[in-house]
Design a protein around this motif. Structure first.
Motif, PDB file in Angstrom:
ATOM      1  N   TYR A  69      12.178  18.410   9.706  1.00  0.00           N
ATOM      2  CA  TYR A  69      10.988  18.432   8.867  1.00  0.00           C
ATOM      3  C   TYR A  69       9.811  18.937   9.709  1.00  0.00           C
ATOM      4  O   TYR A  69       9.858  18.928  10.948  1.00  0.00           O
ATOM      5  CB  TYR A  69      10.677  17.037   8.333  1.00  0.00           C
ATOM      6  N   ALA A  70       8.747  19.331   9.027  1.00  0.00           N
ATOM      7  CA  ALA A  70       7.572  19.827   9.732  1.00  0.00           C
ATOM      8  C   ALA A  70       6.981  18.768  10.658  1.00  0.00           C
ATOM      9  O   ALA A  70       6.537  19.081  11.777  1.00  0.00           O
ATOM     10  CB  ALA A  70       6.522  20.295   8.719  1.00  0.00           C
ATOM     11  N   THR A  71       6.965  17.519  10.218  1.00  0.00           N
ATOM     12  CA  THR A  71       6.416  16.465  11.080  1.00  0.00           C
ATOM     13  C   THR A  71       7.266  16.264  12.330  1.00  0.00           C
ATOM     14  O   THR A  71       6.753  15.893  13.383  1.00  0.00           O
ATOM     15  CB  THR A  71       6.303  15.139  10.317  1.00  0.00           C
ATOM     16  N   ALA A 116       0.564  16.376  11.775  1.00  0.00           N
ATOM     17  CA  ALA A 116       1.672  15.540  11.296  1.00  0.00           C
ATOM     18  C   ALA A 116       1.156  14.393  10.439  1.00  0.00           C
ATOM     19  O   ALA A 116       1.762  14.049   9.413  1.00  0.00           O
ATOM     20  CB  ALA A 116       2.467  15.007  12.484  1.00  0.00           C
ATOM     21  N   ALA A 117       0.043  13.801  10.857  1.00  0.00           N
ATOM     22  CA  ALA A 117      -0.533  12.697  10.086  1.00  0.00           C
ATOM     23  C   ALA A 117      -0.963  13.167   8.703  1.00  0.00           C
ATOM     24  O   ALA A 117      -0.738  12.467   7.690  1.00  0.00           O
ATOM     25  CB  ALA A 117      -1.718  12.099  10.835  1.00  0.00           C
ATOM     26  N   LEU A 118      -1.545  14.350   8.616  1.00  0.00           N
ATOM     27  CA  LEU A 118      -1.981  14.882   7.324  1.00  0.00           C
ATOM     28  C   LEU A 118      -0.794  15.181   6.411  1.00  0.00           C
ATOM     29  O   LEU A 118      -0.879  15.014   5.190  1.00  0.00           O
ATOM     30  CB  LEU A 118      -2.821  16.145   7.531  1.00  0.00           C
ATOM     31  N   LEU A 119       0.312  15.612   7.010  1.00  0.00           N
ATOM     32  CA  LEU A 119       1.494  15.945   6.209  1.00  0.00           C
ATOM     33  C   LEU A 119       2.185  14.714   5.635  1.00  0.00           C
ATOM     34  O   LEU A 119       3.026  14.845   4.741  1.00  0.00           O
ATOM     35  CB  LEU A 119       2.491  16.749   7.048  1.00  0.00           C
ATOM     36  N   THR A 120       1.872  13.540   6.160  1.00  0.00           N
ATOM     37  CA  THR A 120       2.484  12.328   5.618  1.00  0.00           C
ATOM     38  C   THR A 120       1.857  11.915   4.290  1.00  0.00           C
ATOM     39  O   THR A 120       2.371  11.015   3.614  1.00  0.00           O
ATOM     40  CB  THR A 120       2.351  11.160   6.611  1.00  0.00           C
ATOM     41  N   ILE A 121       0.750  12.554   3.911  1.00  0.00           N
ATOM     42  CA  ILE A 121       0.120  12.260   2.628  1.00  0.00           C
ATOM     43  C   ILE A 121       1.023  12.742   1.501  1.00  0.00           C
ATOM     44  O   ILE A 121       1.479  13.889   1.497  1.00  0.00           O
ATOM     45  CB  ILE A 121      -1.262  12.934   2.531  1.00  0.00           C
ATOM     46  N   GLU A 161       7.944  16.846   3.114  1.00  0.00           N
ATOM     47  CA  GLU A 161       9.224  17.245   2.522  1.00  0.00           C
ATOM     48  C   GLU A 161       9.095  18.537   1.725  1.00  0.00           C
ATOM     49  O   GLU A 161       9.961  19.421   1.793  1.00  0.00           O
ATOM     50  CB  GLU A 161       9.764  16.133   1.622  1.00  0.00           C
ATOM     51  N   ASP A 162       7.993  18.670   0.979  1.00  0.00           N
ATOM     52  CA  ASP A 162       7.812  19.871   0.158  1.00  0.00           C
ATOM     53  C   ASP A 162       7.671  21.115   1.019  1.00  0.00           C
ATOM     54  O   ASP A 162       8.293  22.152   0.746  1.00  0.00           O
ATOM     55  CB  ASP A 162       6.571  19.715  -0.729  1.00  0.00           C
ATOM     56  N   LEU A 163       6.849  21.039   2.045  1.00  0.00           N
ATOM     57  CA  LEU A 163       6.658  22.197   2.926  1.00  0.00           C
ATOM     58  C   LEU A 163       7.943  22.555   3.648  1.00  0.00           C
ATOM     59  O   LEU A 163       8.317  23.733   3.733  1.00  0.00           O
ATOM     60  CB  LEU A 163       5.556  21.899   3.942  1.00  0.00           C
ATOM     61  N   SER A 164       8.636  21.556   4.149  1.00  0.00           N
ATOM     62  CA  SER A 164       9.874  21.808   4.892  1.00  0.00           C
ATOM     63  C   SER A 164      10.938  22.429   3.993  1.00  0.00           C
ATOM     64  O   SER A 164      11.642  23.359   4.408  1.00  0.00           O
ATOM     65  CB  SER A 164      10.382  20.488   5.493  1.00  0.00           C
ATOM     66  N   ARG A 165      11.047  21.938   2.772  1.00  0.00           N
ATOM     67  CA  ARG A 165      12.032  22.487   1.843  1.00  0.00           C
ATOM     68  C   ARG A 165      11.712  23.939   1.491  1.00  0.00           C
ATOM     69  O   ARG A 165      12.614  24.795   1.438  1.00  0.00           O
ATOM     70  CB  ARG A 165      12.076  21.638   0.573  1.00  0.00           C
ATOM     71  N   ARG A 166      10.438  24.217   1.285  1.00  0.00           N
ATOM     72  CA  ARG A 166      10.040  25.575   0.929  1.00  0.00           C
ATOM     73  C   ARG A 166      10.337  26.551   2.066  1.00  0.00           C
ATOM     74  O   ARG A 166      10.825  27.665   1.839  1.00  0.00           O
ATOM     75  CB  ARG A 166       8.547  25.592   0.591  1.00  0.00           C
ATOM     76  N   LEU A 167      10.050  26.149   3.299  1.00  0.00           N
ATOM     77  CA  LEU A 167      10.324  27.026   4.439  1.00  0.00           C
ATOM     78  C   LEU A 167      11.816  27.260   4.624  1.00  0.00           C
ATOM     79  O   LEU A 167      12.246  28.375   4.959  1.00  0.00           O
ATOM     80  CB  LEU A 167       9.731  26.418   5.715  1.00  0.00           C
ATOM     81  N   ALA A 168      12.617  26.229   4.406  1.00  0.00           N
ATOM     82  CA  ALA A 168      14.067  26.371   4.562  1.00  0.00           C
ATOM     83  C   ALA A 168      14.667  27.233   3.461  1.00  0.00           C
ATOM     84  O   ALA A 168      15.676  27.924   3.675  1.00  0.00           O
ATOM     85  CB  ALA A 168      14.720  24.991   4.561  1.00  0.00           C
ATOM     86  N   GLU A 169      14.070  27.217   2.292  1.00  0.00           N
ATOM     87  CA  GLU A 169      14.582  28.017   1.177  1.00  0.00           C
ATOM     88  C   GLU A 169      14.158  29.478   1.274  1.00  0.00           C
ATOM     89  O   GLU A 169      14.937  30.384   0.995  1.00  0.00           O
ATOM     90  CB  GLU A 169      14.093  27.428  -0.145  1.00  0.00           C
TER      91      GLU A 169
END
Length: 264
Positions: free
Chosen positions: A216-218, A60-65, A70-78
């Motif tokens: 979101y992924a986080t 989760a900490a790495l994904l905050t970079i 947001e990008d990963l979560s949007r891609r998975l939802a799409e």
């Protein structure tokens, strides 16, 4: 897959359920509201050091970079690479979580609760109440953090996004069932296989919430860590089960001197 795992856990009831643990006590017999400070602190430290606690937090900490979360979560939802659609993902998250919660109580029934029916009812009742409390505490803490953070969900439906309650509940249930396996007489291969299935279902629950565009992924990563941590602390501190047995190597000076003719 879900049906097979539940049936496998239910099948454990035919293998065990009576008898006692290696220390002669029954599972749930020593459950307590007031564990020693030493036992509680040790449970906290061990739970914090568990990989399913710290690894999701690191992720989760790495994904905050930048905008990775947001990008990963949007891609998975799409794309819905695993569940096919947002609705299917949403439905799957409920099924997966509920299956894991059921596995907690199925595995608890399979534990050695005593030699008589009366002992098993009392002891397993105490143990199950403790594990139910762990699940409830996970839910309450998750809800409390949601109220404090107020993160809006990806689909904008409300501000209960962080952390994920489904993820925290699923990973808490997986942790409890995994801990219950330690009290069963099963082969290492079978135990490892069941654990792998449990955490696969928990991970699927978390992924489904992202693909359903409600987290979101986080959110799910922090929820996973939170559920694993709370469940393990409650289990290890309040169930009063024997600590893990450790192998100790003792070297006798007398034995060495006799073997090698050495003087001490």
């Amino acid at each position: 897959m879900l049906v097979k795992i539940v049936l496998l856990l239910a099948g454990l009831l035919s293998l065990t359920g009576c008898g006692t643990l290696h220390n002669g006590r029954a599972w749930g017999q020593d459950a307590t509201l007031f564990p020693s400070a030493e036992r509680f602190s040790r449970a906290v430290v061990n739970s914090a050091k568990h990989p399913v606690t710290w690894a999701p937090l690191l992720g989760a900490a790495l994904l905050t970079i930048d905008d990775y979360d947001e990008d990963l979560s949007r891609r998975l939802a799409e794309d819905n690479p695993v569940f096919g659609s947002r609705q299917d993902a949403y439905d799957a998250s409920d099924t997966l979580r509920d299956t894991l919660v059921a596995s907690v109580f199925i595995s608890a029934l399979a534990t050695p609760g005593g030699d008589t029916a009366g002992e098993q009812i009392v002891n397993k009742g105490k143990g199950m109440v403790t594990e139910w409390a762990a699940l409830q505490l996970t839910s309450y803490v998750t809800s409390g953090i949601k109220d404090i953070t107020g993160r809006v969900r990806p689909n904008g439906s409300n501000d209960d996004s962080f952390p994920s309650g489904h993820a925290s509940g699923a990973f808490a249930a997986a942790a409890l069932t995994s801990k219950n396996l330690d009290s069963l007489t099963l082969s290492p291969a079978l135990t490892t296989g069941i654990r792998a299935g449990l955490y696969t279902l928990a991970s699927g629950t978390a992924l489904a919430r992202v693909e359903a565009e409600v987290h979101y992924a986080t959110d799910v990563l922090v929820g996973a860590a939170l559920g694993n941590f709370i469940a393990r602390v409650v289990h290890d501190a309040f169930l009063g089960l024997p600590e893990d047995r450790k192998i100790q190597l003792n070297i006798s000076p007398e034995l060495v001197s006799m073997q090698y003719g050495l003087a001490f």
